[in-house]
Enzyme design. Structure first.
Site, PDB file in Angstrom:
ATOM      1  N   HIS A 186     -28.085  39.103   2.574  1.00 14.49           N
ATOM      2  CA  HIS A 186     -28.965  38.779   3.697  1.00 14.49           C
ATOM      3  C   HIS A 186     -30.345  38.416   3.150  1.00 14.49           C
ATOM      4  O   HIS A 186     -30.981  39.220   2.464  1.00 14.49           O
ATOM      5  CB  HIS A 186     -29.066  39.979   4.637  1.00 14.49           C
ATOM      6  CG  HIS A 186     -29.979  39.739   5.799  1.00 14.49           C
ATOM      7  ND1 HIS A 186     -29.734  38.772   6.756  1.00 14.49           N
ATOM      8  CD2 HIS A 186     -31.150  40.322   6.156  1.00 14.49           C
ATOM      9  CE1 HIS A 186     -30.687  38.792   7.654  1.00 14.49           C
ATOM     10  NE2 HIS A 186     -31.574  39.713   7.305  1.00 14.49           N
TER      11      HIS A 186
ATOM     12  N   ASP B  69     -28.914  41.453  11.509  1.00 17.69           N
ATOM     13  CA  ASP B  69     -30.194  42.160  11.407  1.00 17.69           C
ATOM     14  C   ASP B  69     -31.153  41.832  12.542  1.00 17.69           C
ATOM     15  O   ASP B  69     -32.359  41.957  12.391  1.00 17.69           O
ATOM     16  CB  ASP B  69     -30.853  41.815  10.056  1.00 17.69           C
ATOM     17  CG  ASP B  69     -32.018  42.732   9.730  1.00 17.69           C
ATOM     18  OD1 ASP B  69     -31.978  43.908  10.123  1.00 17.69           O
ATOM     19  OD2 ASP B  69     -32.978  42.278   9.081  1.00 17.69           O
TER      20      ASP B  69
END
Length: 1062
Positions: A257, A369
């Protein structure tokens, strides 16, 4: 020989044998590296810019050495490293070791070859696995060192504002011989030690692992590598004992990420992508089983533009099925605040990019997220051909534990998507035994499904998987006592979940994150820029499309609009639009908004000049007048401010048809002029025949009535438009969080600087103004405006904000009782409770909305409208709009500036739908456009008309090439009947367009389900063009069990000669 074992001493014995700290002179770790050799030479140069390799190597390098420090923060140091591998190392594995607290990239032969980040456990570049005489022994490497860490350069803590003067030290640069056999033995022992510690004393396998590890220590002579194979055989005996058939299977997928901006600026993210992805490519070369899921088309585009050689390698691994594009969006956007159309464009731009670059679109929405997920997302996903969704952020809930990890998520229209939260509650696992056990233990859908995901690799600031993570999981592939672990893909995981889905539960409505709800308000200028630029691009598309449809030489600005849309979509990343980023990112975002405003204004002017060219051309004997354009799909009668020939500004009342224009007619007298009167007690009343208000000296409403019904909105003894200041000190996440206890610190703002005074006495417009002091150093000036015929009262507000850790809201107590309030979301609305009966209720003490929220009982209600705010709440009978925050991390200057915004209050009879609250909120956000013209001889003209107030023509744009965003259509699909009896299948939402650039794409959303069946008839004039020319309208198939609002797409072909068919 049998031996008595003390569990603790045996465990610690193995720990010390592997320790990087203790007994390294005689333990196994101390033998990981054999011979060492310093570089022949080390030189560097430093620059404040992020420059390309070709420019860097032409600079003047100065001698440098290990131990030197570099900086300050955000600078870049380039190192030239001359290496000579000793010939005595023939047949050995040789690594180049580089350790620094900055982020590094190794360049070799003008190509990036390895990312080096100590925080990401990547400190070596493998030069050769077995040095051969034919290989070069002397070589030159370049190392590009960014003066920032994996998580930026926070001063004192990760999320603190960056330390501008931080220095970064080079602590190691050397050649080493890497002992692969020592490394393999270390990994074996680590897995056995973890099993012994974590399976527990009640588990037989725990002791089997412990005794095997202890015996391996006994067998190993660290000075004699010939003792290692026998020790490894003991580990292999444990690893070869298999599981039963019922054991849980973990699908491990490599992941990295990378926040497109957060504690570092956009430009640094480009290099983070390259550092991380080149490392993944190196791993894939050595591990053909490795898979890596990668989202965000924007990041692929960055690497394509800046690192073409690396991008070519990535394309090769995409073709092999190892490097897997996921998500289908331009960036991992915020899941709450972007408009419906923006979310459509996220998917459209993302899926189009992946289709063009890799020949495939994404089947999974990937948003691990983001700070909550709108209830409209399932419908948008399904419209893109996406039926699967992965996230994990709800594991951060502060109050309630979300009850599922694998389930169906149902949106407001009944659309459902298969949703999976990795039960390990992370997207940055490291392949450890502890994580595997947590994944199984924590899974809340045991007995329903027996498969789950594990995403491994360093993330947020990049990094990605490591070889050690892979080697750990290879050993755990199928060990008795642990879940099965297989390197897998998102498609493999979801495919098996789909087969097991018959027992899954369904979650209906939004996925609300019970944390980070301060992000609905933080960085108000970013929020305002987002709302304004969404409006600008909407208007440019409408006007440009109409200009094209009219004929002539005007060319639709497709490429310019795509560039501007991509800037806007980039700023919707989930740490930018929410405001949880450093000052450098805020500055970049505001510059992008400024560019959209500038370029958008130019494109709009060009479209208007083409659309209205005959009216804008001076004519002999003509008089100056004003042309007013309306980009919304209903007729509007409003007061506008127009500029005369001498630059003087005057008011005018004008009626403009749906998506068209009209000339201001003189005089246009309202049914009842606005009356503004000052009372003996200093209060001021305002009345326009629709609503009547009474304001006290501080601008607070003591009365708000609907004139026709005489229904009072403000309870006795209460004040509406009451500002309140709250202490705002969260537990840790400063820019992100507002805590429930802030409500206990409420202080009404009552310090008057300038009492209420009349600024416009009435007629077409009445207005009053007052000023307040807020806190210790801030001021607020507000103009309260009532226009003729307008059903709402506007509050034009300006604030000089200089507070620290304070939260400003405005409150409207109303005489309405309802257990639920209604909030606008993307292409629809959502009800949330106004009570705190349960923990799920009071965890939503601060929520989000778009252009309006409404509290209604049978026959009456009050709505709050706004032009750039998102944070809101409705508790009991009090509607609150969140205006400004003042966090100090990660941006110490957050919101400390001048702010201007508008909100409005609207009492109404009936439901909010019947009262046109939705349309009024659009009107507030999409002002009419006034253009000086030289002719008053013009009939009002409308390009589109919609006869039902329950239909919103959301977007009109030129169609692009057909993107294959959906699979075979079912009865809920949409079929557009084109000219000459051609039929084209399209998704049932607003994402794709027709086959060529001679088409118009019209996005429609329906507000009331009871009229959906006749929606086609209600928009039968939706494509009427000037001179009575029109085109065919799409036929729509509808979901039989629609429960709420439904977003439809009407796509109509515009051949070069407009079809006369209606």
């Amino acid at each position: 020989m049998a031996s008595l074992k003390h569990r603790r001493t045996a465990l610690e014995r193995v720990e010390k044998f592997l320790s990087k700290i203790y007994f390294t002179d005689c333990n196994l770790w101390g033998r990981l590296f054999a011979d060492r050799c310093a570089p022949v030479s080390l030189a560097c140069f430093q620059t404040p810019r992020r420059i390309p390799y070709d420019e860097a190597i032409r600079q003047e390098f100065r001698p440098s050495k290990v131990g030197d420090s570099f900086g300050p923060t955000w600078e870049t140091c380039w190192f030239k490293v001359e290496l000579s591998i000793p010939s005595a190392w023939a047949g050995r594995e040789v690594h180049f070791i580089w350790e620094s607290d900055g982020e590094g990239m190794v360049w070799r032969d003008a190509q990036p070859v390895q990312g080096l980040t100590k925080e990401g456990e990547k400190t070596s570049y493998i030069l050769t696995s077995s040095l051969k005489e034919t290989e070069p022994h002397s070589l030159t490497l370049y190392v590009e060192l960014a003066c920032n860490g994996l998580f930026g350069a926070g001063k004192g803590s990760m999320i603190a504002p960056p330390d501008p003067d931080r220095r970064f030290t080079l602590s190691k640069a050397e050649l080493v011989v890497f002992n692969r056999d020592v490394y393999e033995l270390l990994v074996d022992l680590e897995i056995l030690l973890d099993m012994a510690q974590l399976l527990g004393e009640e588990n037989q396998r725990s002791f089997q692992a412990l005794y095997a590890a202890n015996q391996m220590v006994n067998m190993c002579d660290v000075t004699d590598p010939s003792t290692f194979p026998a020790a490894r055989d003991l580990a292999a005996a444990i690893f070869s004992q298999r599981n039963g058939e019922s054991q849980h299977t973990i699908h491990a997928v490599g992941h990295c990420h990378i926040d497109s901006a957060w504690l570092w600026p956009y430009e640094e993210t480009i290099r983070k992508c390259a550092r991380s992805w080149v490392t993944v490519v190196r791993l894939m070369e050595c591990n053909p089983e490795l898979t890596f899921a990668c989202s965000q088309a924007q990041q692929f585009e960055w690497v394509r533009s800046w690192y073409p050689g690396l991008y070519t390698q990535i394309q090769d691994f995409v073709a092999k099925g190892q490097f897997i594009p996921v998500g289908g969006t331009w960036v991992e956007m915020d899941g709450n605040l972007p408009s419906g159309e923006s979310m459509v464009r996220q998917f459209l731009q993302g899926q189009r990019f992946f289709q063009e670059q890799f020949g495939k679109i994404c089947s999974e929405f990937w948003l691990p997220d983001t700070f909550g997920y709108s209830a409209q997302l399932p419908q948008l996903m399904r419209g893109c051909g996406i039926r699967r969704f992965l996230t994990q952020k709800l594991s951060w809930n502060l109050v309630n534990t979300f009850p599922h990890h694998t389930f169906f998520w149902e949106g407001i229209d009944g659309s459902r998507v298969l949703t999976h939260f990795p039960p390990g509650d992370s997207y940055g696992m490291q392949g450890r035994v502890e994580e595997m056990l947590k994944t199984v233990k924590n899974n809340k859908d045991k007995g329903r499904v027996n498969h789950s995901a594990l995403l491994f690799g360093f993330g947020d600031g990049g990094g990605g998987p490591t070889q050690k993570m892979l080697d750990r999981m290879k050993r755990m592939n199928d060990i008795d006592g642990l879940p099965r672990v297989q390197i897998s893909t998102p498609d493999q995981l979801f495919s098996v979940l789909e087969k097991e889905s018959s027992r899954l539960c369904t979650w209906v409505g939004e996925l609300f994150l019970e944390l980070h709800n301060g992000t609905y308000t933080t960085q108000a200028q970013i929020k305002k820029g987002n709302r304004e630029c969404e409006r600008i691009l909407h208007d440019v598309e409408v006007l440009s499309t109409l200009a094209v449809a009219q004929g002539g030489a005007f060319k639709y600005p497709a490429s310019q609009l795509q560039r501007l849309w991509r800037l806007l979509l980039l700023n919707q990343f989930h740490d930018v639009l929410p405001g949880s980023c450093i000052q450098l990112v805020v500055e970049d975002a505001l510059q992008y908004y400024a560019e959209i405003r500038r370029a958008g204004a130019q494109l709009q002017d060009e479209a208007v000049q083409s659309l209205c060219r005959e009216l804008l051309q001076p004519k002999a004997g003509s008089t100056e007048s004003t042309l007013v354009l309306n980009t919304l799909p209903w007729e509007r009668t409003e007061v506008i401010l127009r500029t005369g020939p001498a630059g003087t500004e005057t008011l005018a009342l004008v009626t403009v048809p749906s998506m068209g224009y009209a000339i201001v007619r003189e005089p246009y007298v309202p049914p009842q002029p606005v009356a503004v009167r000052k009372q003996e007690d200093g209060s001021i009343t305002m009345d326009n025949g629709v609503i009547a208000v009474c304001l006290d000296m501080m601008g607070r409403l003591t009365s708000l009535r609907l004139v026709g019904s005489k229904r009072e909105s403000v309870p006795d003894g209460c004040y509406a438009n009451q500002f309140a200041l709250f202490d705002d000190v969260p537990l840790y996440w400063d820019a992100w969080d507002v805590m429930d206890y802030h409500l206990e610190t409420r202080k009404p703002v009552t310090m008057l600087l300038k009492p209420l005074e009349i600024t416009l006495a009435g007629g077409l417009r009445g207005s009053t103004r007052f000023s307040l002091q807020i806190g210790k150093g801030s001021t607020l000036t507000q103009e309260i405006i009532l226009d003729a015929t307008c059903p709402y009262l506007r509050f034009l507000t300006q604030v000089e904000w200089k507070e620290a850790h304070k939260f400003l809201k405005v409150e409207f107590p109303v005489q309405v009782r309802s257990t639920n309030a209604t909030y606008e979301i993307q292409f629809g609305h959502l009800q949330r409770p106004t009570h705190w009966n349960t923990s799920w209720d009071w965890a939503r003490f601060e929520v989000w909305a778009h252009k309006w929220l409404d509290l209604s009982e049978h026959g009456f209600g009050v709505a709050l409208l706004n032009d750039c705010k998102y944070g809101a709440s409705a508790h009991g009978n009090v509607l609150s709009l969140s205006l400004l925050r003042a966090p100090k991390s990660p941006d110490a200057t957050a919101d400390i500036t001048h702010h201007q915004f508008t909100y409005a209050v609207m009492p109404h009879l009936g439901s909010f739908q019947d009262a046109s609250v939705i349309q009024c909120a659009y009107n507030l956000n999409f002002p009419l456009h006034a253009v000086p013209v030289s002719s008053a001889q013009c009939l009002a003209w409308s390009a589109f008309s919609v006869s039902s107030p329950a239909v919103v023509l959301e977007t009109v744009k030129q169609g692009g090439r057909q993107a294959q965003l959906s699979e075979n259509r079912d009865s809920s699909g949409l079929h557009a009947l084109l000219g000459e009896d051609k039929e084209l299948s399209l998704p049932a939402w607003a994402g794709t367009c027709t086959r060529d650039h001679s088409s118009i794409c019209i996005h429609v959303w329906v507000l009331q389900p009871q009229i959906i069946s006749t929606a086609l008839q209600q928009v039968r004039n939706a494509c009427a063009c000037r001179q009575s020319r029109s085109v065919a309208i799409a036929q729509v198939g509808l979901h039989p069990e629609v429960q709420n609002r439904m977003c439809l797409s009407y796509v109509s072909e515009l051949p070069s000669a407009l079809s006369p068919k209606g």
